[in-house]
Every structure is written in structure tokens, then in C-alpha cells.
Scaffold this motif. Structure first.
Motif, PDB file in Angstrom:
ATOM      1  N   VAL A 142       0.849  -1.191   0.000  1.00 35.63           N
ATOM      2  CA  VAL A 142       0.000   0.000   0.000  1.00 35.63           C
ATOM      3  C   VAL A 142       0.883   1.239   0.000  1.00 35.63           C
ATOM      4  O   VAL A 142       1.757   1.392   0.846  1.00 35.63           O
ATOM      5  N   VAL A 143       0.642   2.113  -0.987  1.00 35.29           N
ATOM      6  CA  VAL A 143       1.403   3.359  -1.070  1.00 35.29           C
ATOM      7  C   VAL A 143       0.436   4.524  -1.226  1.00 35.29           C
ATOM      8  O   VAL A 143      -0.570   4.426  -1.929  1.00 35.29           O
ATOM      9  N   GLU A 144       0.727   5.602  -0.526  1.00 30.26           N
ATOM     10  CA  GLU A 144      -0.081   6.820  -0.586  1.00 30.26           C
ATOM     11  C   GLU A 144       0.669   7.841  -1.435  1.00 30.26           C
ATOM     12  O   GLU A 144       1.846   8.108  -1.201  1.00 30.26           O
ATOM     13  N   LEU A 145      -0.011   8.404  -2.438  1.00 32.46           N
ATOM     14  CA  LEU A 145       0.596   9.397  -3.316  1.00 32.46           C
ATOM     15  C   LEU A 145      -0.281  10.643  -3.388  1.00 32.46           C
ATOM     16  O   LEU A 145      -1.505  10.536  -3.454  1.00 32.46           O
ATOM     17  N   ARG A 146       0.344  11.809  -3.410  1.00 37.42           N
ATOM     18  CA  ARG A 146      -0.377  13.087  -3.505  1.00 37.42           C
ATOM     19  C   ARG A 146      -0.638  13.427  -4.965  1.00 37.42           C
ATOM     20  O   ARG A 146       0.174  13.131  -5.839  1.00 37.42           O
ATOM     21  N   SER A 147      -1.772  14.094  -5.210  1.00 38.11           N
ATOM     22  CA  SER A 147      -2.157  14.470  -6.574  1.00 38.11           C
ATOM     23  C   SER A 147      -2.829  15.839  -6.566  1.00 38.11           C
ATOM     24  O   SER A 147      -3.990  15.976  -6.913  1.00 38.11           O
ATOM     25  N   ASP A 148      -2.060  16.853  -6.179  1.00 37.26           N
ATOM     26  CA  ASP A 148      -2.618  18.200  -6.104  1.00 37.26           C
ATOM     27  C   ASP A 148      -2.467  18.975  -7.409  1.00 37.26           C
ATOM     28  O   ASP A 148      -3.167  19.951  -7.635  1.00 37.26           O
ATOM     29  N   ASN A 149      -1.526  18.549  -8.272  1.00 40.34           N
ATOM     30  CA  ASN A 149      -1.258  19.297  -9.504  1.00 40.34           C
ATOM     31  C   ASN A 149      -0.650  18.355 -10.550  1.00 40.34           C
ATOM     32  O   ASN A 149      -0.289  17.220 -10.236  1.00 40.34           O
ATOM     33  N   PRO A 150      -0.527  18.821 -11.803  1.00 41.05           N
ATOM     34  CA  PRO A 150      -0.002  17.955 -12.867  1.00 41.05           C
ATOM     35  C   PRO A 150       1.410  17.416 -12.607  1.00 41.05           C
ATOM     36  O   PRO A 150       1.730  16.301 -13.018  1.00 41.05           O
ATOM     37  N   ASP A 151       2.252  18.188 -11.927  1.00 42.74           N
ATOM     38  CA  ASP A 151       3.595  17.696 -11.609  1.00 42.74           C
ATOM     39  C   ASP A 151       3.542  16.491 -10.678  1.00 42.74           C
ATOM     40  O   ASP A 151       4.329  15.554 -10.814  1.00 42.74           O
ATOM     41  N   ASP A 152       2.599  16.514  -9.724  1.00 38.68           N
ATOM     42  CA  ASP A 152       2.420  15.371  -8.830  1.00 38.68           C
ATOM     43  C   ASP A 152       2.037  14.133  -9.634  1.00 38.68           C
ATOM     44  O   ASP A 152       2.588  13.047  -9.416  1.00 38.68           O
ATOM     45  N   VAL A 153       1.101  14.294 -10.556  1.00 38.65           N
ATOM     46  CA  VAL A 153       0.638  13.163 -11.367  1.00 38.65           C
ATOM     47  C   VAL A 153       1.804  12.585 -12.160  1.00 38.65           C
ATOM     48  O   VAL A 153       2.020  11.370 -12.170  1.00 38.65           O
ATOM     49  N   GLU A 154       2.567  13.449 -12.813  1.00 44.97           N
ATOM     50  CA  GLU A 154       3.707  12.988 -13.616  1.00 44.97           C
ATOM     51  C   GLU A 154       4.708  12.220 -12.762  1.00 44.97           C
ATOM     52  O   GLU A 154       5.159  11.137 -13.141  1.00 44.97           O
ATOM     53  N   GLY A 155       5.040  12.743 -11.603  1.00 46.55           N
ATOM     54  CA  GLY A 155       5.976  12.060 -10.708  1.00 46.55           C
ATOM     55  C   GLY A 155       5.422  10.735 -10.204  1.00 46.55           C
ATOM     56  O   GLY A 155       6.145   9.738 -10.120  1.00 46.55           O
ATOM     57  N   ASN A 156       4.140  10.714  -9.890  1.00 44.75           N
ATOM     58  CA  ASN A 156       3.508   9.478  -9.418  1.00 44.75           C
ATOM     59  C   ASN A 156       3.535   8.408 -10.498  1.00 44.75           C
ATOM     60  O   ASN A 156       3.835   7.235 -10.220  1.00 44.75           O
TER      61      ASN A 156
END
Length: 176
Positions: A142-156
Motif C-alpha cells: 500500500v502506497v499513498e501518493l499526492r495528486s494536487d497538480n499535474p507535476d504530482d501526477v507525472e511524478g507518481n
């Protein structure tokens, strides 16, 4: 044995699950399995809930409908819940999270209001889906990832792609 992993991408509506899943499917060749679409297209529901403007899911019918696909591996399961999927099917659970102010704006833009908006906001603030994932699956997957902006999505997406490549190396699957 599967040659590709099965991944659940879960989280409160509006956090970016589908965006993550679509990019991952495009970049890796894994299949994006949108549970909302499956429920509607394969009629895995008990009818429509007018208050929440969503289908009432028949979980047994849903699981029966996707079992063969998922057991083959290579599925990215996109849904706001994860606890109904058997542990033996799943290799990674990604819980996408979002700042509550950002999430509120996203849900309001979708037309969410009243009880539906309140319940989804409460779910995110109380970390309900993160807790559900931690209670339902082994901690190490189980991993928790942040998705507040497009850069977060790309990194995730890059992080999950790297995990997929490592899973395939560790499990004898073809490299991505």
C-alpha cells in the motif's frame, strides 16, 4: 503465475485516479479497468441511486465479471474502493490523495453538492480510503501518493512505472 502485476488505484472521487490510470495504461501497456465503466457496461449493479447519482454496485456480480481478466494480470483497477478485491489478485495498492481545498474545487466543478459532496470531502479528510487499503492489504503493497497538480501526477506515474518494471524483473515477466 501472472507475467504482469495487478494494481489498484483508489481514492476519493476527484483526486485523479482515472488520470493516473489512463497515463499508466498508455505508458506501460497494462489494461485500464475502470470499475465505473464495468459496472455500467456489464450491468453489475442493482439499479441507480438518484440521491448520489451513481449505480448501486452488485459486488458479487462485479467480481465474477472481472475475475478471469484480473487473474491473467496486467490490470490497473480504477475505483474509489479497494476492500472488495481479493488480496491474491493484487500486487500494489495506490491510494491517491489530494489537498481538501483542491478536492472541493474539483468536486464542485463536477457538479457534486449536498450529501454527495459532504460525504466525499469527509472521506478524504478522515483518510477513509487510505485506512481501508491498510486494513485490507499487506502494509508493504500500500502506497499513498499526492495528486494536487499535474507535476504530482507525472511524478507518481513515473514512480509506479518504475515499480512495474521492478515487479516484472522480480517475477520473471517481460520488461516494460
Amino acid at each position: 503465475m501472472r507475467s504482469a502485476p495487478n494494481i489498484i488505484v483508489t481514492g476519493t472521487p476527484g483526486v485523479g485516479k482515472t488520470t493516473h490510470c489512463e497515463l499508466l495504461a498508455q505508458n506501460t501497456g497494462l489494461r485500464h479497468l475502470s470499475i465505473n465503466a464495468v459496472v455500467k457496461e456489464r450491468e453489475c449493479h442493482e439499479g441507480w441511486d438518484d440521491e448520489f447519482r451513481s449505480w448501486v454496485v452488485d459486488e458479487d456480480k462485479l467480481l465474477d465479471s472481472i475475475e478471469e481478466e484480473v487473474q491473467q494480470g496486467g490490470c490497473i483497477i480504477d475505483w474509489h474502493a479497494c476492500d472488495l478485491f481479493p488480496k491474491s489478485w493484487i500486487d500494489l495498492v495506490v491510494v491517491v490523495r489530494c489537498d481538501s481545498t483542491v478536492l472541493y474545487d474539483r468536486l464542485a466543478a463536477r457538479g457534486y453538492s449536498g450529501k454527495k459532496l459532504d460525504e466525499n470531502m469527509d472521506s478524504e479528510i478522515m483518510e477513509a480510503l487510505l485506512e481501508e487499503a491498510r486494513e485490507s492489504y499487506d502494509e508493504e503493497i500500500v502506497v499513498e501518493l499526492r495528486s494536487d497538480n499535474p507535476d504530482d501526477v507525472e511524478g507518481n506515474v513515473e514512480r509506479i512505472e518504475a515499480w512495474i518494471k521492478q515487479w516484472k524483473r522480480d517475477n520473471g515477466g517481460a520488461d516494460v
